[in-house]
Design a protein around this motif. Structure first.
Motif, short mmCIF file in Angstrom:
data_model
loop_
_atom_site.label_atom_id
_atom_site.label_comp_id
_atom_site.label_asym_id
_atom_site.label_seq_id
_atom_site.Cartn_x
_atom_site.Cartn_y
_atom_site.Cartn_z
N THR A 101 28.73 36.54 44.99
CA THR A 101 29.56 35.35 44.80
C THR A 101 30.39 35.48 43.54
O THR A 101 31.57 35.12 43.51
N ARG A 102 29.79 36.00 42.47
CA ARG A 102 30.51 36.14 41.21
C ARG A 102 31.62 37.18 41.34
O ARG A 102 32.72 37.00 40.82
N ALA A 103 31.36 38.28 42.05
CA ALA A 103 32.39 39.30 42.23
C ALA A 103 33.56 38.74 43.01
O ALA A 103 34.72 38.97 42.67
N ALA A 104 33.27 37.99 44.07
CA ALA A 104 34.34 37.38 44.86
C ALA A 104 35.12 36.37 44.03
O ALA A 104 36.34 36.26 44.16
N ALA A 105 34.41 35.63 43.16
CA ALA A 105 35.08 34.64 42.32
C ALA A 105 36.06 35.30 41.37
O ALA A 105 37.17 34.80 41.15
N LEU A 106 35.68 36.46 40.80
CA LEU A 106 36.57 37.15 39.88
C LEU A 106 37.82 37.66 40.61
O LEU A 106 38.92 37.62 40.07
N ARG A 107 37.65 38.14 41.83
CA ARG A 107 38.82 38.60 42.58
C ARG A 107 39.71 37.44 42.98
O ARG A 107 40.93 37.57 43.03
N VAL A 116 46.39 33.46 34.01
CA VAL A 116 45.67 33.47 35.28
C VAL A 116 45.92 34.77 36.02
O VAL A 116 47.07 35.22 36.16
N ALA A 117 44.84 35.38 36.50
CA ALA A 117 44.92 36.64 37.24
C ALA A 117 44.20 36.50 38.57
O ALA A 117 43.79 35.41 38.96
N GLY A 118 44.03 37.62 39.25
CA GLY A 118 43.39 37.60 40.55
C GLY A 118 44.34 37.13 41.65
O GLY A 118 45.56 37.05 41.45
N GLN A 119 43.79 36.81 42.79
CA GLN A 119 44.61 36.39 43.92
C GLN A 119 45.46 35.17 43.57
O GLN A 119 46.63 35.08 43.97
N LEU A 120 44.88 34.23 42.80
CA LEU A 120 45.64 33.04 42.44
C LEU A 120 46.78 33.37 41.50
O LEU A 120 47.91 32.89 41.68
N GLY A 121 46.52 34.19 40.49
CA GLY A 121 47.57 34.55 39.54
C GLY A 121 48.72 35.25 40.22
O GLY A 121 49.90 34.99 39.93
N VAL A 122 48.41 36.16 41.13
CA VAL A 122 49.44 36.87 41.87
C VAL A 122 50.23 35.91 42.77
O VAL A 122 51.46 36.00 42.87
N LEU A 192 49.93 44.29 35.65
CA LEU A 192 49.61 44.81 36.98
C LEU A 192 48.17 44.43 37.25
O LEU A 192 47.25 44.97 36.65
N ASP A 193 47.98 43.45 38.13
CA ASP A 193 46.66 42.92 38.41
C ASP A 193 45.76 44.01 38.99
O ASP A 193 46.11 44.63 39.99
N TRP A 194 44.61 44.26 38.36
CA TRP A 194 43.80 45.41 38.77
C TRP A 194 43.19 45.21 40.15
O TRP A 194 42.99 46.18 40.88
N SER A 195 42.88 43.98 40.55
CA SER A 195 42.26 43.79 41.85
C SER A 195 43.27 43.64 42.96
O SER A 195 42.98 43.95 44.12
N GLU A 196 44.48 43.18 42.65
CA GLU A 196 45.50 42.95 43.67
C GLU A 196 46.61 44.01 43.66
O GLU A 196 47.36 44.13 44.62
N GLN A 197 46.74 44.73 42.55
CA GLN A 197 47.79 45.74 42.39
C GLN A 197 49.18 45.15 42.61
O GLN A 197 50.06 45.77 43.20
N ARG A 198 49.34 43.94 42.15
CA ARG A 198 50.64 43.27 42.13
C ARG A 198 50.80 42.64 40.75
O ARG A 198 49.85 42.57 39.96
N HIS A 199 51.99 42.17 40.45
CA HIS A 199 52.25 41.61 39.13
C HIS A 199 51.75 40.17 39.03
O HIS A 199 51.87 39.40 39.98
N HIS A 200 51.25 39.82 37.85
CA HIS A 200 51.02 38.41 37.56
C HIS A 200 51.61 38.08 36.18
O HIS A 200 51.73 38.94 35.32
N LEU A 201 51.97 36.84 36.02
CA LEU A 201 52.68 36.37 34.82
C LEU A 201 51.75 36.31 33.62
O LEU A 201 50.64 35.78 33.70
N ALA A 202 52.21 36.87 32.49
CA ALA A 202 51.46 36.83 31.24
C ALA A 202 52.39 36.26 30.16
O ALA A 202 53.23 35.42 30.44
N GLY A 203 52.24 36.71 28.92
CA GLY A 203 53.10 36.24 27.84
C GLY A 203 52.90 34.77 27.51
O GLY A 203 51.96 34.13 27.98
#
Length: 245
Positions: A101-107, A116-122, A192-203
């Motif tokens: 459950t924790r691993a899925a939550a992190l992704r 915000v990262a992961g599927q939501l951040g992307v 570059l989001d490590w779990s999604e391999q797409r960009h997410h907003l930072a800064g």
């Protein structure tokens, strides 16, 4: 004269699972007391102190005393280093339902330092592009990884600028674009989001978005994993209405 960088010495710091758990507990950008880090990593107070001493000496964490306690946080580029290592690392075997459950939550949704990262951040980043709050300048209208991107959390160069709808879209999210623009750090950075391999907003803007989502109750931190965050029903409704997520 100095020789080549001693990569092995730094890599050795990540060879201890408990020490890595200490670093991951600090991965959301907050400063935590040694006692909290000991509990998070499953260590004794003496064990946590030993690991923190090594991480301090290596410059991966910094310490600040407040009252009777000393608080620690990740230093410099350590958050990006953690994300990079995660990208190269295999998934740990899941030995219990709780671990799965924790691993899925992190992704699903997590913090990457203070954004915000992961599927939501992307998904948020892609929606900002599709709604004209962000625009690409390299001819690729998506947030996909570009051929020249380093396999690392933060991009040295990125193909995004504020789009024509930025004031309206960020205002509808409750984000003060002018205040974010006046921050000392760069307004726009991307990982570059490590779990999604797409960009997410930072800064500064990514931090402002994350702060707003948490303050509005649209996101909340999970108690079992500091980096994992949960999209609440109110947040799901709001992001669906504003960004179509």
């Amino acid at each position: 004269m100095d020789g080549d960088a001693d990569i092995a010495a730094t890599a050795a710091l990540f060879a201890d699972p408990a020490r890595v758990r200490v670093l991951l507990a600090l991965g959301d950008g907050r400063a935590l007391a040694a006692s909290v880090l000991a509990a998070e990593a499953g260590l004794s107070a003496q064990g946590a102190s030993s690991h923190l001493a090594k991480l301090l000496a290596a410059g991966l964490v910094t310490g600040e005393r407040s009252g009777r306690h000393r608080f620690y946080r990740l230093a410099g580029d350590a958050p990006e280093l953690l994300e990079t290592l995660a990208r190269f690392s295999p998934a740990r075997p899941v030995r219990s339902l709780r671990e799965g459950t924790r691993a899925a939550a992190l992704r699903s949704a997590r913090t990457c330092h203070d954004h915000v990262a992961g599927q939501l951040g992307v998904a948020i980043t892609a929606a900002l592009v599709s709604h004209g709050a962000l625009a690409t300048v390299d001819g690729d209208p998506t947030t996909a990884r570009r051929p020249g991107d380093r396999i690392s959390s933060q991009l040295r160069d990125h193909p995004y600028v504020l789009g024509p709808a930025a004031p309206a879209v960020f205002s509808s999210l409750g984000v003060d674009l002018e205040a974010a623009s006046s921050a000392r750090r760069p307004l726009l950075r991307f990982c570059l989001d490590w779990s999604e391999q797409r960009h997410h907003l930072a800064g500064a803007l990514g931090a402002a978005v994350a702060e707003r989502l948490l303050a509005a109750g649209w996101l909340r931190r999970r108690t079992q994993a500091h980096r994992a965050v949960l999209l609440t029903p109110a947040g799901s409704a709001a992001l669906g209405e504003i960004l179509g997520i």
